[in-house]
Design a protein around this motif. Structure first.
Motif, PDB file in Angstrom:
ATOM      1  N   ARG A 116       3.784 -16.637  -1.959  1.00  0.00           N
ATOM      2  CA  ARG A 116       3.930 -15.846  -2.914  1.00  0.00           C
ATOM      3  C   ARG A 116       3.446 -16.159  -4.244  1.00  0.00           C
ATOM      4  NH1 ARG A 116       8.032 -15.625  -7.331  1.00  0.00           N
ATOM      5  NH2 ARG A 116       8.713 -13.241  -7.592  1.00  0.00           N
ATOM      6  N   ALA A 117       3.530 -17.580  -4.519  1.00  0.00           N
ATOM      7  CA  ALA A 117       2.912 -18.129  -5.872  1.00  0.00           C
ATOM      8  C   ALA A 117       1.179 -17.701  -5.880  1.00  0.00           C
ATOM      9  CB  ALA A 117       3.067 -19.453  -5.730  1.00  0.00           C
ATOM     10  N   ALA A 144      -3.379 -14.165  -8.088  1.00  0.00           N
ATOM     11  CA  ALA A 144      -4.146 -13.303  -7.658  1.00  0.00           C
ATOM     12  C   ALA A 144      -3.870 -11.966  -8.298  1.00  0.00           C
ATOM     13  CB  ALA A 144      -4.283 -13.035  -6.210  1.00  0.00           C
ATOM     14  N   ASN A 145      -2.791 -11.651  -8.749  1.00  0.00           N
ATOM     15  CA  ASN A 145      -2.153 -10.599  -9.510  1.00  0.00           C
ATOM     16  C   ASN A 145      -2.168  -9.376  -8.650  1.00  0.00           C
ATOM     17  OD1 ASN A 145      -1.121  -9.353 -11.750  1.00  0.00           O
ATOM     18  ND2 ASN A 145      -3.213  -8.477 -12.205  1.00  0.00           N
ATOM     19  N   LEU A 146      -1.829  -9.970  -7.249  1.00  0.00           N
ATOM     20  CA  LEU A 146      -1.471  -8.576  -6.429  1.00  0.00           C
ATOM     21  C   LEU A 146      -0.111  -8.270  -6.090  1.00  0.00           C
ATOM     22  CD1 LEU A 146      -4.027  -9.974  -3.511  1.00  0.00           C
ATOM     23  CD2 LEU A 146      -4.347  -7.942  -5.091  1.00  0.00           C
ATOM     24  N   SER A 147       0.140  -7.046  -5.763  1.00  0.00           N
ATOM     25  CA  SER A 147       1.603  -6.745  -5.477  1.00  0.00           C
ATOM     26  C   SER A 147       1.590  -7.051  -4.128  1.00  0.00           C
ATOM     27  CB  SER A 147       2.071  -5.111  -5.654  1.00  0.00           C
ATOM     28  OG  SER A 147       1.097  -4.489  -4.796  1.00  0.00           O
ATOM     29  N   GLN A 148       2.856  -6.995  -3.522  1.00  0.00           N
ATOM     30  CA  GLN A 148       3.045  -7.291  -1.953  1.00  0.00           C
ATOM     31  C   GLN A 148       2.231  -6.192  -1.387  1.00  0.00           C
ATOM     32  OE1 GLN A 148       7.242  -7.372  -1.372  1.00  0.00           O
ATOM     33  NE2 GLN A 148       7.396  -9.660  -1.419  1.00  0.00           N
ATOM     34  N   GLU A 149       2.552  -4.741  -1.834  1.00  0.00           N
ATOM     35  CA  GLU A 149       1.672  -3.725  -0.995  1.00  0.00           C
ATOM     36  C   GLU A 149       0.311  -3.899  -1.054  1.00  0.00           C
ATOM     37  OE1 GLU A 149       1.624  -0.453   0.785  1.00  0.00           O
ATOM     38  OE2 GLU A 149       3.227  -1.059   0.206  1.00  0.00           O
ATOM     39  N   GLN A 150      -0.291  -4.358  -2.292  1.00  0.00           N
ATOM     40  CA  GLN A 150      -1.870  -4.387  -2.293  1.00  0.00           C
ATOM     41  C   GLN A 150      -2.334  -5.518  -1.359  1.00  0.00           C
ATOM     42  OE1 GLN A 150      -1.660  -5.363  -6.635  1.00  0.00           O
ATOM     43  NE2 GLN A 150      -3.066  -3.604  -6.816  1.00  0.00           N
ATOM     44  N   LEU A 151      -1.488  -6.910  -1.370  1.00  0.00           N
ATOM     45  CA  LEU A 151      -1.956  -7.647  -0.502  1.00  0.00           C
ATOM     46  C   LEU A 151      -1.687  -7.274   0.985  1.00  0.00           C
ATOM     47  CD1 LEU A 151      -2.620 -10.804   0.231  1.00  0.00           C
ATOM     48  CD2 LEU A 151      -0.245 -11.301  -0.134  1.00  0.00           C
ATOM     49  N   ALA A 152      -0.502  -6.608   1.270  1.00  0.00           N
ATOM     50  CA  ALA A 152      -0.526  -6.027   2.834  1.00  0.00           C
ATOM     51  C   ALA A 152      -1.691  -5.180   3.020  1.00  0.00           C
ATOM     52  CB  ALA A 152       0.642  -5.370   2.784  1.00  0.00           C
ATOM     53  N   ARG A 153      -2.046  -4.112   2.068  1.00  0.00           N
ATOM     54  CA  ARG A 153      -3.098  -3.396   2.603  1.00  0.00           C
ATOM     55  C   ARG A 153      -4.567  -4.059   2.643  1.00  0.00           C
ATOM     56  NH1 ARG A 153      -2.033  -0.017  -1.269  1.00  0.00           N
ATOM     57  NH2 ARG A 153      -3.220  -1.126  -2.704  1.00  0.00           N
ATOM     58  N   GLU A 154      -4.867  -4.961   1.741  1.00  0.00           N
ATOM     59  CA  GLU A 154      -6.027  -5.638   2.115  1.00  0.00           C
ATOM     60  C   GLU A 154      -6.067  -6.836   3.280  1.00  0.00           C
ATOM     61  OE1 GLU A 154      -7.605  -7.478  -1.488  1.00  0.00           O
ATOM     62  OE2 GLU A 154      -6.584  -6.259  -2.894  1.00  0.00           O
ATOM     63  N   SER A 207       6.343  -5.190   5.184  1.00  0.00           N
ATOM     64  CA  SER A 207       7.396  -5.860   5.427  1.00  0.00           C
ATOM     65  C   SER A 207       7.025  -7.498   6.272  1.00  0.00           C
ATOM     66  CB  SER A 207       8.195  -5.143   6.508  1.00  0.00           C
ATOM     67  OG  SER A 207       7.436  -5.031   7.745  1.00  0.00           O
ATOM     68  N   THR A 208       5.709  -7.226   6.690  1.00  0.00           N
ATOM     69  CA  THR A 208       5.207  -8.600   7.031  1.00  0.00           C
ATOM     70  C   THR A 208       5.208  -9.545   5.668  1.00  0.00           C
ATOM     71  OG1 THR A 208       4.071  -7.903   8.812  1.00  0.00           O
ATOM     72  CG2 THR A 208       3.272 -10.093   7.941  1.00  0.00           C
ATOM     73  N   ILE A 209       4.683  -9.012   4.624  1.00  0.00           N
ATOM     74  CA  ILE A 209       4.584  -9.775   3.327  1.00  0.00           C
ATOM     75  C   ILE A 209       5.583 -10.361   3.157  1.00  0.00           C
ATOM     76  CG2 ILE A 209       3.562 -10.060   0.977  1.00  0.00           C
ATOM     77  CD1 ILE A 209       1.622  -9.794   3.164  1.00  0.00           C
ATOM     78  N   LYS A 210       6.688  -9.334   2.959  1.00  0.00           N
ATOM     79  CA  LYS A 210       8.220  -9.675   2.337  1.00  0.00           C
ATOM     80  C   LYS A 210       8.751 -10.805   3.424  1.00  0.00           C
ATOM     81  CE  LYS A 210      11.084  -6.682   1.401  1.00  0.00           C
ATOM     82  NZ  LYS A 210      12.071  -5.521   1.344  1.00  0.00           N
ATOM     83  N   ARG A 211       8.734 -10.719   4.612  1.00  0.00           N
ATOM     84  CA  ARG A 211       9.240 -11.618   5.660  1.00  0.00           C
ATOM     85  C   ARG A 211       8.581 -13.107   5.413  1.00  0.00           C
ATOM     86  NH1 ARG A 211       8.383 -11.020  10.815  1.00  0.00           N
ATOM     87  NH2 ARG A 211       6.780  -9.328  10.359  1.00  0.00           N
ATOM     88  N   LEU A 212       7.034 -12.920   5.208  1.00  0.00           N
ATOM     89  CA  LEU A 212       6.437 -14.270   4.968  1.00  0.00           C
ATOM     90  C   LEU A 212       6.900 -14.936   3.677  1.00  0.00           C
ATOM     91  CD1 LEU A 212       4.153 -16.192   5.771  1.00  0.00           C
ATOM     92  CD2 LEU A 212       2.505 -14.542   4.572  1.00  0.00           C
ATOM     93  N   GLU A 213       6.840 -14.326   2.588  1.00  0.00           N
ATOM     94  CA  GLU A 213       7.318 -14.697   1.546  1.00  0.00           C
ATOM     95  C   GLU A 213       8.959 -15.374   1.525  1.00  0.00           C
ATOM     96  OE1 GLU A 213       6.207 -12.384  -1.989  1.00  0.00           O
ATOM     97  OE2 GLU A 213       4.121 -12.511  -1.569  1.00  0.00           O
ATOM     98  N   ALA A 214       9.525 -14.564   2.162  1.00  0.00           N
ATOM     99  CA  ALA A 214      11.017 -14.930   2.011  1.00  0.00           C
ATOM    100  C   ALA A 214      11.280 -16.391   2.798  1.00  0.00           C
ATOM    101  CB  ALA A 214      11.912 -14.004   2.835  1.00  0.00           C
ATOM    102  N   GLY A 215      10.326 -16.696   3.811  1.00  0.00           N
ATOM    103  CA  GLY A 215      10.476 -17.973   4.614  1.00  0.00           C
ATOM    104  C   GLY A 215      11.328 -17.793   5.511  1.00  0.00           C
ATOM    105  N   THR A 216      12.110 -16.984   6.019  1.00  0.00           N
ATOM    106  CA  THR A 216      13.281 -16.810   6.888  1.00  0.00           C
ATOM    107  C   THR A 216      12.839 -16.539   8.301  1.00  0.00           C
ATOM    108  OG1 THR A 216      13.946 -14.689   5.995  1.00  0.00           O
ATOM    109  CG2 THR A 216      14.892 -16.402   4.760  1.00  0.00           C
TER     110      THR A 216
END
Length: 94
Positions: free
Chosen positions: A20-21, A26-36, A42-51
């Protein structure tokens, strides 16, 4: 802090915070990171949540986009050294 001492759930949480940091730097939204990275948001959300765990291939794709992959791969032993050490150990144990 030694990461050796953390449980797997502790490691997931730490990796999530760091991803997340790095995304925010990198000034990316979760959506931008996911796309790139070619993964779902949801993968980015789960990864960042760490759960919840994500696949290694998804994690590596995310780390590539964030420019962190070199440090991860560089932290692993060189294959030749590992193979040489195993070969030496097997020769001395016979």
């Amino acid at each position: 802090m030694s990461y050796q001492e953390l449980s797997v759930s502790g490691l997931l949480a730490e990796v999530g915070l760091r991803v997340r940091a790095a995304r925010l730097v990198a000034n990316l939204s979760q959506e931008q990171l996911a796309r790139e990275a070619g993964v779902s948001r949801s993968t980015i959300k789960r990864l960042e949540a760490g759960t919840d765990s994500v696949s290694l291939s998804n994690l590596l794709a995310v780390l590539q986009v964030l420019g962190c992959i070199d440090a991860v791969v560089a932290s692993l032993p060189e294959p030749e050294r590992t193979v040489d050490a195993r070969q030496r150990a097997s020769r001395t144990s016979h």
